[in-house]
Design an enzyme around this catalytic site. Structure first.
Site, PDB file in Angstrom:
ATOM      1  N   CYS A 156       0.850  -1.194   0.000  1.00 27.79           N
ATOM      2  CA  CYS A 156       0.000   0.000   0.000  1.00 27.79           C
ATOM      3  C   CYS A 156       0.886   1.244   0.000  1.00 27.79           C
ATOM      4  CB  CYS A 156      -0.951   0.084   1.181  1.00 27.79           C
ATOM      5  SG  CYS A 156      -2.240  -1.144   1.154  1.00 27.79           S
ATOM      6  N   ARG A 183       4.217  -0.488  -4.710  1.00 33.14           N
ATOM      7  CA  ARG A 183       3.858  -0.953  -3.364  1.00 33.14           C
ATOM      8  C   ARG A 183       2.517  -1.678  -3.338  1.00 33.14           C
ATOM      9  NH1 ARG A 183       7.026   1.797   0.719  1.00 33.14           N
ATOM     10  NH2 ARG A 183       5.618   0.874   2.219  1.00 33.14           N
ATOM     11  N   TRP A 239      -2.648  -2.711  -1.792  1.00 32.26           N
ATOM     12  CA  TRP A 239      -2.370  -4.143  -1.834  1.00 32.26           C
ATOM     13  C   TRP A 239      -3.359  -4.756  -0.861  1.00 32.26           C
ATOM     14  CZ3 TRP A 239      -0.872  -8.154   1.406  1.00 32.26           C
ATOM     15  CH2 TRP A 239      -0.400  -9.307   0.765  1.00 32.26           C
ATOM     16  N   ASN A 292      -2.280   2.117   5.332  1.00 30.98           N
ATOM     17  CA  ASN A 292      -1.407   0.994   5.007  1.00 30.98           C
ATOM     18  C   ASN A 292      -1.228   0.200   6.294  1.00 30.98           C
ATOM     19  OD1 ASN A 292       0.619  -0.749   4.216  1.00 30.98           O
ATOM     20  ND2 ASN A 292       2.247   0.793   4.326  1.00 30.98           N
ATOM     21  N   GLY A 293      -1.635  -1.060   6.304  1.00 32.52           N
ATOM     22  CA  GLY A 293      -1.504  -1.860   7.525  1.00 32.52           C
ATOM     23  C   GLY A 293      -2.769  -2.654   7.784  1.00 32.52           C
ATOM     24  N   GLU A 328      17.105 -18.919  -5.088  1.00 30.94           N
ATOM     25  CA  GLU A 328      16.820 -17.567  -5.561  1.00 30.94           C
ATOM     26  C   GLU A 328      16.423 -17.573  -7.044  1.00 30.94           C
ATOM     27  OE1 GLU A 328      16.139 -14.863  -4.371  1.00 30.94           O
ATOM     28  OE2 GLU A 328      16.595 -13.343  -5.846  1.00 30.94           O
ATOM     29  N   LYS A 355      12.854 -16.220  -8.444  1.00 28.89           N
ATOM     30  CA  LYS A 355      12.742 -15.171  -9.471  1.00 28.89           C
ATOM     31  C   LYS A 355      11.823 -15.641 -10.596  1.00 28.89           C
ATOM     32  CE  LYS A 355      13.840 -12.253  -7.936  1.00 28.89           C
ATOM     33  NZ  LYS A 355      14.512 -12.082  -6.658  1.00 28.89           N
ATOM     34  N   GLU A 394       8.063 -15.781  -9.368  1.00 29.48           N
ATOM     35  CA  GLU A 394       7.338 -14.552  -9.041  1.00 29.48           C
ATOM     36  C   GLU A 394       7.032 -13.691 -10.254  1.00 29.48           C
ATOM     37  OE1 GLU A 394       9.351 -12.104  -6.149  1.00 29.48           O
ATOM     38  OE2 GLU A 394      11.293 -12.449  -7.061  1.00 29.48           O
ATOM     39  N   HIS A 451      16.398 -37.832  -3.458  1.00 35.35           N
ATOM     40  CA  HIS A 451      15.510 -38.188  -2.343  1.00 35.35           C
ATOM     41  C   HIS A 451      14.076 -37.762  -2.602  1.00 35.35           C
ATOM     42  CE1 HIS A 451      19.028 -39.427  -0.102  1.00 35.35           C
ATOM     43  NE2 HIS A 451      19.608 -38.310  -0.534  1.00 35.35           N
ATOM     44  N   LYS A 475       6.100  -4.566  -3.398  1.00 34.03           N
ATOM     45  CA  LYS A 475       7.410  -4.306  -2.812  1.00 34.03           C
ATOM     46  C   LYS A 475       7.176  -3.887  -1.374  1.00 34.03           C
ATOM     47  CE  LYS A 475      11.754  -3.664  -4.241  1.00 34.03           C
ATOM     48  NZ  LYS A 475      12.433  -4.850  -4.774  1.00 34.03           N
TER      49      LYS A 475
HETATM   50  C1  F6R Z   1      11.621 -11.316  -4.100  1.00 39.33           C
HETATM   51  C2  F6R Z   1      11.530 -10.245  -3.136  1.00 39.33           C
HETATM   52  C3  F6R Z   1      11.047 -10.571  -1.770  1.00 39.33           C
HETATM   53  C4  F6R Z   1      11.814  -9.748  -0.734  1.00 39.33           C
HETATM   54  C5  F6R Z   1      11.209  -9.965   0.656  1.00 39.33           C
HETATM   55  C6  F6R Z   1      11.974  -9.223   1.720  1.00 39.33           C
HETATM   56  O1  F6R Z   1      12.128 -10.868  -5.316  1.00 39.33           O
HETATM   57  O2  F6R Z   1      11.796  -9.112  -3.434  1.00 39.33           O
HETATM   58  O3  F6R Z   1      11.143 -11.928  -1.500  1.00 39.33           O
HETATM   59  O4  F6R Z   1      13.146 -10.125  -0.753  1.00 39.33           O
HETATM   60  O5  F6R Z   1       9.882  -9.529   0.655  1.00 39.33           O
HETATM   61  O6  F6R Z   1      11.999  -7.862   1.477  1.00 39.33           O
HETATM   62  P1  F6R Z   1      13.052  -6.907   2.141  1.00 39.33           P
HETATM   63  O7  F6R Z   1      14.387  -7.277   1.634  1.00 39.33           O
HETATM   64  O8  F6R Z   1      12.643  -5.532   1.736  1.00 39.33           O
HETATM   65  O9  F6R Z   1      12.945  -7.122   3.628  1.00 39.33           O
END
Ligand code: F6R
Length: 609
Positions: A2, A27, A74, A100-101, A482, A486, A489, A505, A604
């Site tokens: 948000c 966001r 969000w 936001n929250g 990772e 990627k 997502e 396994h 984000k």
């Molecule tokens: C994946 C991604 C998320 C963040 C996670 C932690 O590409 O961006 O998995 O890594 O939400 O976020 P931060 O690093 O901001 O605490």
């Protein structure tokens, strides 16, 4: 999670708010809305979907007024529909709120309000709060907000305006980030700095429990008990160009390509070549204190958790300190064994992730020393830890984290080097490590010069697949995790990361001619082992794409395709192997027509738990 923006000043608010929301859309992009106050009352406009839907709806009917609030959502409570979009209003329709929250006791407050005759238009917890403020309102918005917030549990970054007070904006924070932008005779509130950069770089970071009142003459900060609080004005060193795409089709590609520079920025000023060690004053730990650390716990979420796993390999191998890496969301709710000899490292790009913040607070409560590896300067985690290292990777706007990840690994390398040199690492080994670190930015550039090779791999092996497996060993096992994350997502392909030897396994059952398997196989200490794992996959018809070092004819012969990365020390290979995997997921997502920078359901900065 948000985005919030608010404005009071001499200019027309609506356009500024929409422009702010454009920068905040990363966001959350389930819905958006604005509310503007002018001499004739309150105008609220909102729409489900991306910001473009709201812009379409507004068209040339831009509401006039020099006080307003805007929100990009969000969804938490209630589906992403127009009625659930913010701003919400109170029963009278004269007070508007953005949030936001999560208001945790909203159900009981809602019931009580309904019993008193309130009717609601949405399913949100935010509308409940709007009505509660409306009940307390007797001509003083500041007072009504303070009273209502005393009855509320949960987390919030909030902003309120009222049709009856066209010169007042009230905002409050508990658990969700909020800052005030201080301009020339104009003031802003926002959930992060990105919507402010065009107007001002002077900001005041609010802390939990604080409430700010913005008027046409300035701002003042207080707590819910009316005690005035004096706050410093900070200068942000990010500029507008850093949050623009600068000709790249997506922020994600821009940020992948920025890594030679972002890595340099992370390392800058920290490397002491002659002494073969690093300078990490920001940790606020003396050499004696660092020597006495008995155990390290790294806590983080998502991609940052993956970088923590790489840190575990580095710290245990080089510094011989026991390390555990914990999901912050798990750590915070169990009964973790930490004490004053435990160093807890929290890793976070945003510095606002709710679970990571809570884990750090829990560790502090139990007496541990806490440090943060954080990108966003002035963020909550950065301000709450006992010390830390800023990543200086620059703003990361693409929802999928890329450059922050490599900078996190580099910051962990700096911590490792310092601790290792205080214990057992020789000056010569320290210098070799520094030399290898210094070469990385150029080596990343070499990889980035060959993006077309990765694009071809994406097209040939992954574009149309439904599943993929990523396998690595040792320090490249977290890179497999990772790489898979990627891909998941941003392209919505199901992908799993696994330690290559664990495949036998269970996951080996998945392998057939339709399963692309990405191996991370540089020529390192476990190379011969991973060659056997590749053989096992090939024997079952799997398609193998391998990241190797140049001249690895053994794997070239086995694999369906290879991509060569430059040579570096084993422990630093993740910084190089992760780059082609970022590019691979990027090109797959583009080929599938996915919205790379705003993948579905994600946002984000996850400020709710
Ligand atoms: C994946 C991604 C998320 C963040 C996670 C932690 O590409 O961006 O998995 O890594 O939400 O976020 P931060 O690093 O901001 O605490």
């Amino acid at each position: 999670m948000c985005g919030i923006v608010g404005y009071i000043g001499p200019r027309q608010a609506a356009e500024l708010l929409l422009e702010g929301l454009r920068r905040l859309e990363y966001r959350g992009y389930d819905s958006s809305g604005i509310a503007v106050v002018n001499g004739h009352g309150l105008k609220v406009m909102k729409a489900a979907g991306k910001l473009s839907m709201l812009e379409q709806q507004i068209g040339d009917r831009m509401p006039s007024g020099t006080l307003g609030i805007g929100h990009t959502r969000w969804a938490t409570h209630g589906a992403p529909t127009t009625p659930n979009a913010h701003p919400h209003t109170d029963q009278s329709g004269r007070i508007a709120i953005i949030h936001n929250g999560i208001i945790e006791n909203s159900t009981s407050i809602r019931k009580a309000l309904e019993a008193r005759g309130h009717t609601f238009k949405s399913e949100t917890d935010t509308e409940v709060l709007a009505h509660l403020v409306g009940e307390f309102y007797q001509g003083d918005l500041e007072d009504a907000v303070a009273q209502a917030l005393r009855d509320v549990d949960g987390a919030y970054g909030l902003a309120f305006i009222s049709a009856d007070e066209p010169g007042v904006l009230v905002a409050a924070r508990k658990g969700s980030p909020l800052l005030v932008g201080v301009g020339e005779n104009e003031w802003f509130v926002a959930s992060d700095a990105s919507p402010l950069l065009q107007h001002t770089r002077s900001v005041v970071y609010l802390d939990d429990g604080e409430l700010v009142v913005l008027t046409r003459d300035g701002y003042r900060v207080r707590n819910l008990q009316s005690t005035r609080i004096s706050k410093p004005v900070n200068q942000i060193d990010w500029d507008l160009a850093m949050v623009e795409r600068n000709g790249y089709p997506h922020f994600m590609l821009k940020e992948i390509c920025e890594q030679p520079e972002s890595l340099c920025n992370t390392l800058r000023g920290h490397l002491l070549d002659d002494e073969g060690t690093s300078r990490v004053h920001g940790l606020n730990l003396s050499d004696d204190e660092l020597k006495q650390v008995g155990r390290i716990v790294i806590t983080a979420c998502g991609t940052s958790w993956h970088s923590g796993l790489i840190g575990e390999y580095m710290l245990e191998e080089m510094a011989r300190v026991p390390v555990e890496v914990e999901y912050a969301s798990e750590f915070r709710y169990r009964n973790p064994v930490v004490d004053h000899r435990t160093l807890v490292i929290g890793i976070s790009q945003s510095g606002e992730t709710a679970d990571t913040l809570a884990a750090i607070r829990e560790a502090k409560r139990r007496g541990a020393r806490t440090v943060g590896l954080v990108n966003v300067v002035g963020s909550t985690i950065a301000r709450e830890v006992d010390g830390g290292i800023y990543l200086h990777a620059g703003p990361e706007v693409g929802v999928a984290s890329t450059k922050a990840f490599t900078s996190q690994v580099a910051a962990l390398a700096l911590v490792t080097l310092r601790v290792a040199r205080l214990r057992n690492l020789s000056i010569l080994q320290g210098r070799q490590f520094i030399e290898a670190l210094r070469r990385l930015p150029e080596q990343i550039s070499e990889i980035l010069d060959r993006t077309s090779e990765i694009e071809a791999l994406a097209d040939r092996f992954l574009k149309t697949t439904s599943n993929a497996l990523y396998l690595g060993r040792g320090v490249n096992f977290p890179v497999a995790l990772e790489g898979a994350l990627k891909l998941k997502e941003i392209s919505y392909i199901h992908a799993e990361g696994y330690p290559a030897a664990e495949m036998k396994h269970g996951p080996i059952a998945l392998i057939d001619e339709n399963m692309p398997v990405v191996f991370i196989a540089p020529r390192d200490a476990v190379h011969s082992k991973i060659v056997s794992n590749i053989e096992e996959v090939k024997a079952r018809g799997g398609k193998v794409i391998a990241l190797i070092n140049a001249g690895d004819t053994e794997i070239e012969r086995l694999a369906d395709a290879t991509f060569a990365i430059p040579e570096t020390l084993d422990l630093l290979t993740p910084i190089l192997t992760s780059i082609p995997l970022q590019l691979l997921s990027y090109y797959v997502a583009v080929a599938r027509g996915c919205n790379v920078d705003q993948p579905r359901n994600l946002a984000k900065s996850v400020t709710v738990e």
